[in-house]
Design a protein around this motif. Structure first.
Motif, PDB file in Angstrom:
ATOM      1  N   VAL A 534      34.648  23.308  39.300  1.00  0.00           N
ATOM      2  CA  VAL A 534      33.953  24.093  38.275  1.00  0.00           C
ATOM      3  C   VAL A 534      34.631  25.448  38.094  1.00  0.00           C
ATOM      4  O   VAL A 534      34.911  25.884  36.961  1.00  0.00           O
ATOM      5  N   SER A 535      34.902  26.128  39.197  1.00  0.00           N
ATOM      6  CA  SER A 535      35.500  27.467  39.117  1.00  0.00           C
ATOM      7  C   SER A 535      36.888  27.417  38.501  1.00  0.00           C
ATOM      8  O   SER A 535      37.238  28.259  37.659  1.00  0.00           O
ATOM      9  N   LEU A 536      37.690  26.420  38.900  1.00  0.00           N
ATOM     10  CA  LEU A 536      39.039  26.292  38.343  1.00  0.00           C
ATOM     11  C   LEU A 536      38.986  25.978  36.854  1.00  0.00           C
ATOM     12  O   LEU A 536      39.725  26.585  36.053  1.00  0.00           O
ATOM     13  N   ALA A 537      38.117  25.047  36.470  1.00  0.00           N
ATOM     14  CA  ALA A 537      38.029  24.650  35.068  1.00  0.00           C
ATOM     15  C   ALA A 537      37.618  25.831  34.179  1.00  0.00           C
ATOM     16  O   ALA A 537      38.178  26.037  33.094  1.00  0.00           O
ATOM     17  N   MET A 538      36.673  26.619  34.630  1.00  0.00           N
ATOM     18  CA  MET A 538      36.210  27.746  33.827  1.00  0.00           C
ATOM     19  C   MET A 538      37.268  28.843  33.736  1.00  0.00           C
ATOM     20  O   MET A 538      37.398  29.514  32.708  1.00  0.00           O
ATOM     21  N   LEU A 539      38.047  29.015  34.778  1.00  0.00           N
ATOM     22  CA  LEU A 539      39.129  30.000  34.736  1.00  0.00           C
ATOM     23  C   LEU A 539      40.217  29.558  33.761  1.00  0.00           C
ATOM     24  O   LEU A 539      40.664  30.345  32.913  1.00  0.00           O
ATOM     25  N   LEU A 540      40.640  28.302  33.871  1.00  0.00           N
ATOM     26  CA  LEU A 540      41.721  27.812  33.009  1.00  0.00           C
ATOM     27  C   LEU A 540      41.276  27.648  31.566  1.00  0.00           C
ATOM     28  O   LEU A 540      42.104  27.645  30.655  1.00  0.00           O
ATOM     29  N   GLN A 541      39.985  27.497  31.361  1.00  0.00           N
ATOM     30  CA  GLN A 541      39.472  27.374  29.996  1.00  0.00           C
ATOM     31  C   GLN A 541      39.688  28.661  29.210  1.00  0.00           C
ATOM     32  O   GLN A 541      39.888  28.623  27.989  1.00  0.00           O
ATOM     33  N   LYS A 542      39.709  29.791  29.904  1.00  0.00           N
ATOM     34  CA  LYS A 542      39.808  31.085  29.225  1.00  0.00           C
ATOM     35  C   LYS A 542      41.150  31.791  29.403  1.00  0.00           C
ATOM     36  O   LYS A 542      41.551  32.573  28.542  1.00  0.00           O
ATOM     37  N   PHE A 543      41.843  31.519  30.518  1.00  0.00           N
ATOM     38  CA  PHE A 543      42.998  32.343  30.849  1.00  0.00           C
ATOM     39  C   PHE A 543      44.242  31.528  31.201  1.00  0.00           C
ATOM     40  O   PHE A 543      44.149  30.389  31.673  1.00  0.00           O
ATOM     41  N   ASN A 544      45.384  32.141  30.961  1.00  0.00           N
ATOM     42  CA  ASN A 544      46.645  31.698  31.553  1.00  0.00           C
ATOM     43  C   ASN A 544      46.906  32.563  32.780  1.00  0.00           C
ATOM     44  O   ASN A 544      46.547  33.746  32.807  1.00  0.00           O
ATOM     45  N   VAL A 545      47.539  31.973  33.775  1.00  0.00           N
ATOM     46  CA  VAL A 545      47.769  32.686  35.032  1.00  0.00           C
ATOM     47  C   VAL A 545      49.229  32.535  35.438  1.00  0.00           C
ATOM     48  O   VAL A 545      49.810  31.448  35.330  1.00  0.00           O
ATOM     49  N   GLU A 546      49.816  33.638  35.889  1.00  0.00           N
ATOM     50  CA  GLU A 546      51.152  33.587  36.473  1.00  0.00           C
ATOM     51  C   GLU A 546      51.204  34.507  37.680  1.00  0.00           C
ATOM     52  O   GLU A 546      50.427  35.467  37.784  1.00  0.00           O
ATOM     53  N   LEU A 547      52.091  34.205  38.612  1.00  0.00           N
ATOM     54  CA  LEU A 547      52.238  35.054  39.786  1.00  0.00           C
ATOM     55  C   LEU A 547      52.863  36.383  39.391  1.00  0.00           C
ATOM     56  O   LEU A 547      53.723  36.451  38.514  1.00  0.00           O
ATOM     57  N   ARG A 548      52.441  37.456  40.055  1.00  0.00           N
ATOM     58  CA  ARG A 548      53.025  38.763  39.779  1.00  0.00           C
ATOM     59  C   ARG A 548      54.447  38.848  40.320  1.00  0.00           C
ATOM     60  O   ARG A 548      55.315  39.461  39.709  1.00  0.00           O
ATOM     61  N   GLY A 549      54.702  38.244  41.450  1.00  0.00           N
ATOM     62  CA  GLY A 549      56.035  38.230  42.047  1.00  0.00           C
ATOM     63  C   GLY A 549      56.545  36.807  42.180  1.00  0.00           C
ATOM     64  O   GLY A 549      56.028  35.883  41.551  1.00  0.00           O
ATOM     65  N   SER A 550      57.541  36.630  43.004  1.00  0.00           N
ATOM     66  CA  SER A 550      58.099  35.301  43.223  1.00  0.00           C
ATOM     67  C   SER A 550      57.227  34.522  44.196  1.00  0.00           C
ATOM     68  O   SER A 550      56.482  35.115  44.989  1.00  0.00           O
ATOM     69  N   PRO A 551      57.306  33.180  44.179  1.00  0.00           N
ATOM     70  CA  PRO A 551      56.547  32.386  45.159  1.00  0.00           C
ATOM     71  C   PRO A 551      56.902  32.756  46.592  1.00  0.00           C
ATOM     72  O   PRO A 551      56.035  32.757  47.469  1.00  0.00           O
ATOM     73  N   GLU A 552      58.192  33.085  46.799  1.00  0.00           N
ATOM     74  CA  GLU A 552      58.645  33.423  48.146  1.00  0.00           C
ATOM     75  C   GLU A 552      58.027  34.717  48.666  1.00  0.00           C
ATOM     76  O   GLU A 552      57.990  34.972  49.872  1.00  0.00           O
ATOM     77  N   SER A 553      57.540  35.553  47.746  1.00  0.00           N
ATOM     78  CA  SER A 553      56.965  36.839  48.160  1.00  0.00           C
ATOM     79  C   SER A 553      55.537  36.708  48.665  1.00  0.00           C
ATOM     80  O   SER A 553      54.970  37.668  49.179  1.00  0.00           O
ATOM     81  N   VAL A 554      54.953  35.521  48.504  1.00  0.00           N
ATOM     82  CA  VAL A 554      53.576  35.309  48.952  1.00  0.00           C
ATOM     83  C   VAL A 554      53.608  34.879  50.420  1.00  0.00           C
ATOM     84  O   VAL A 554      53.995  33.764  50.735  1.00  0.00           O
ATOM     85  N   GLY A 555      53.223  35.755  51.309  1.00  0.00           N
ATOM     86  CA  GLY A 555      53.224  35.432  52.727  1.00  0.00           C
ATOM     87  C   GLY A 555      51.983  34.640  53.116  1.00  0.00           C
ATOM     88  O   GLY A 555      50.906  34.835  52.555  1.00  0.00           O
TER      89      GLY A 555
END
Length: 579
Positions: A534-555
């Motif tokens: 439910v939470s994922l569907a409602m988020l994607l229904q309204k917004f696009n999301v991208e990481l602020r940095g690179s995937p490698e920067s996420v520890g």
């Protein structure tokens, strides 16, 4: 509510399960199993080499390894017979993350091996055939072992740390509470809570638009933690934390208790058991203060629920009109159930367990789902297309969620790659013979009573023997039947669990264990999965999301769950394709 606290002791300094590394999960997997194993090993080896600054300490490390292995063999290792041994276990754990080591030893030594660590030997299981034996076929021959010792001061006799007899009694009472009508009411509550988060994001975007920006930057992990806390509070004991928009002493106490639960699962010595520790050690004074705040809150809620008790049979409770019930919580169900009288202490232990176990885990699932989707925009778009075609203006319902097949597969695939918890702990109550598993000993492995076992869910979920392209994010894999030529393993077949919303251990014959399996499988699995969807569907229904940095920067840091080192910072923007 996935049982987050089922993580384990990690023999890595300074804590026992402190996974802290940076990596990308893409780009080095070949469809050939042989090539995959080679490239995977090289990838992990290169990371290990980068983390070792000098060869000078190697002699000392070898001495430490030899001493540790000798001590292990003298005190406990000999009881495990011919089982393969992960030699050099201690020093490898100082050099790199535990998961890399457990995985590499799995590839090197097979499905079942002994991990030598000081005076103890742990059996590490990375095979569905063996996991099935421990979790289902001989489930009551094992208990939670060291995990129960750690969590008992926090959760008392809740479902996770409870002894077998208490667990049987409480499971019979609690399981009926997660019935279909209750889950339908919960979907509405998930929707309402998620709407708070969506509105918060929209207001933040409106402010940025006034400044000329079309994006906002947010730590989505922190937002999902707040959302998860609100949902657990309302769904389990009818308490609105309101943590999406405010902070209270109870919220601070919950996070303090979560921190202590993780601390206790990741520390060498249980110093908190020492006499006077709760009064002398500042951390323990704070912990007991936090516990009192939460317990006082729960005691008040239990008292109120009992004062308005309407005792009736289970069948009638399950037929209530939960959509119009002011208090549709699990606590209300437990209090009103005829014949299920239980003292306030046990009720409080049950609620505390669900609060601690069900809050952080769902947040972790959503966090890593966004992590993978942000790197796969085509899959995000595919999910959004499905969501747009299914959801109406009123948002998700239980019926509409049935049509969100791809979105549900995304949640399952995130759980496969980053399971919550990544390991399960068991201890044998009596002597047993474990199956050899794939490529293991034909006669299996005899273990004595008291053997501590780590079931590596992470290894199971990424095994190249049971999954194609195991390190790749492919939600589509759950729609395809996978036949098996492995003796003792039935492959992946959705038809084995007809009517199931989500892939489970039955479909995968225990190669997929996001919520455990067998009698002690997580009782709140559907609650957690529906909440996440439910939470994922409602988020994607309204917004696009991208990481602020690179995937490698996420520890990554791991204690009770796999979470980020510094948050999941993302850029959110309104979808331009919406009318």
């Amino acid at each position: 509510m996935a049982m987050a606290a089922s993580s384990l002791l990690n023999p890595s300094s300074p804590t026992l399960l402190n996974l802290n590394f940076q990596r990308s999960d893409f780009g080095y997997v070949n469809s050939s199993t042989t090539t995959y194993l080679l490239t995977s090993k090289l990838k992990r080896s290169s990371i290990r080499c980068q983390s070792t600054s000098t060869d000078e300490p190697k002699t000392k490390r070898n001495l430490l390894d030899n001493a540790s292995n000798l001590l292990t063999n003298l005190l406990s290792g000999g009881n495990l017979g011919s089982m393969p041994v992960a030699e050099g276990a201690v020093t490898d754990l100082f050099d790199r993350p535990l998961f890399f080591s457990l995985y590499d030893w799995f590839i090197e030594h097979g499905s079942v091996y002994k991990l030598a660590f000081g005076p103890k030997a742990f059996v590490v299981v990375s095979d569905p055939i063996v996991a099935r034996h421990i979790l289902r076929e001989n489930a009551f021959g094992y208990d939670k072992g060291v995990l129960a010792d750690i969590l008992e001061p926090i959760m008392g006799k809740g479902l996770i740390p409870a002894d077998l007899e208490t667990w049987k009694q409480r499971r019979r009472v609690i399981a009926p509470g997660f019935h279909t009508v209750y889950l339908e009411a919960m979907v509405k509550m998930f929707r309402d809570c998620s709407e708070r988060t969506i509105l918060k994001f929209e207001k933040l975007l409106e402010r940025e638009e006034l400044k000329g920006s079309k994006t906002i930057e947010l730590d989505l992990e922190a937002e999902f933690l707040s959302l998860g806390l609100d949902i657990i509070g309302l769904g389990v004991f009818n308490y609105d934390f309101g943590s999406v928009t405010k902070e209270s002493p109870v919220i601070k106490a919950v996070y303090g208790t979560l921190s202590e639960a993780e601390h206790r699962s990741t520390f060498y010595i249980p110093y908190w058991k020492f006499p006077l520790a709760r009064w002398i050690v500042p951390r323990q004074r704070k912990f007991h203060g936090d516990l009192k705040v939460i317990n006082d809150c729960l005691d008040g809620l239990i008292k109120n629920a009992k004062e308005t008790r309407q005792e009736t049979d289970v069948e009638k409770l399950q037929q209530r009109d939960y959509s119009n019930l002011k208090d549709a919580s699990l606590l209300r169900f437990l209090v009103d159930m005829r014949g299920a009288d239980v003292d306030d202490r046990q009720l409080r232990d049950d609620l505390m367990t669900m609060l601690i176990a069900g809050h952080e885990t769902t947040a972790a699932v959503l966090t890593w789902t966004i992590f993978f989707l942000a790197q796969n925009p085509s899959k995000m778009k595919k999910a959004q297309t499905e969501i747009d075609s299914v959801l109406g203006p009123d948002g998700p319902t239980l019926d509409s969620l049935k049509k969100l097949e791809y979105t549900r597969f995304i949640i399952a695939e995130s759980l496969r790659l980053y399971p919550q918890p990544p390991l399960l702990i068991r201890r044998s109550l009596s002597p047993d013979t474990l199956p050899g598993g794939y490529k293991g000993g034909k006669d299996g492995y005899k273990i004595p009573a008291g053997t501590d076992i780590f079931i590596s869910v992470y290894n199971l979920h990424r095994s190249p023997y049971f999954w194609d392209r195991p390190d790749e994010f492919e939600p589509e894999r759950f729609s395809v039947k996978k036949n098996s030529d492995i003796e003792g393993w039935a492959g992946f077949d959705p038809s084995r669990s007809p009517g199931a919303f989500y892939p489970n251990e039955i479909m995968a014959d225990f190669s997929f264990l996001p919520f455990g399996g067998g009698p002690r499988k997580c009782v709140g699995d559907q609650f957690a999965l529906l909440e996440s969807t439910v939470s994922l569907a409602m988020l994607l229904q309204k917004f696009n999301v991208e990481l602020r940095g690179s995937p490698e920067s996420v520890g990554l840091v791991t204690g009770a769950t796999i979470h980020t080192k510094n948050g999941m910072w993302c850029k959110l923007s309104k979808r331009s394709d919406l009318q």
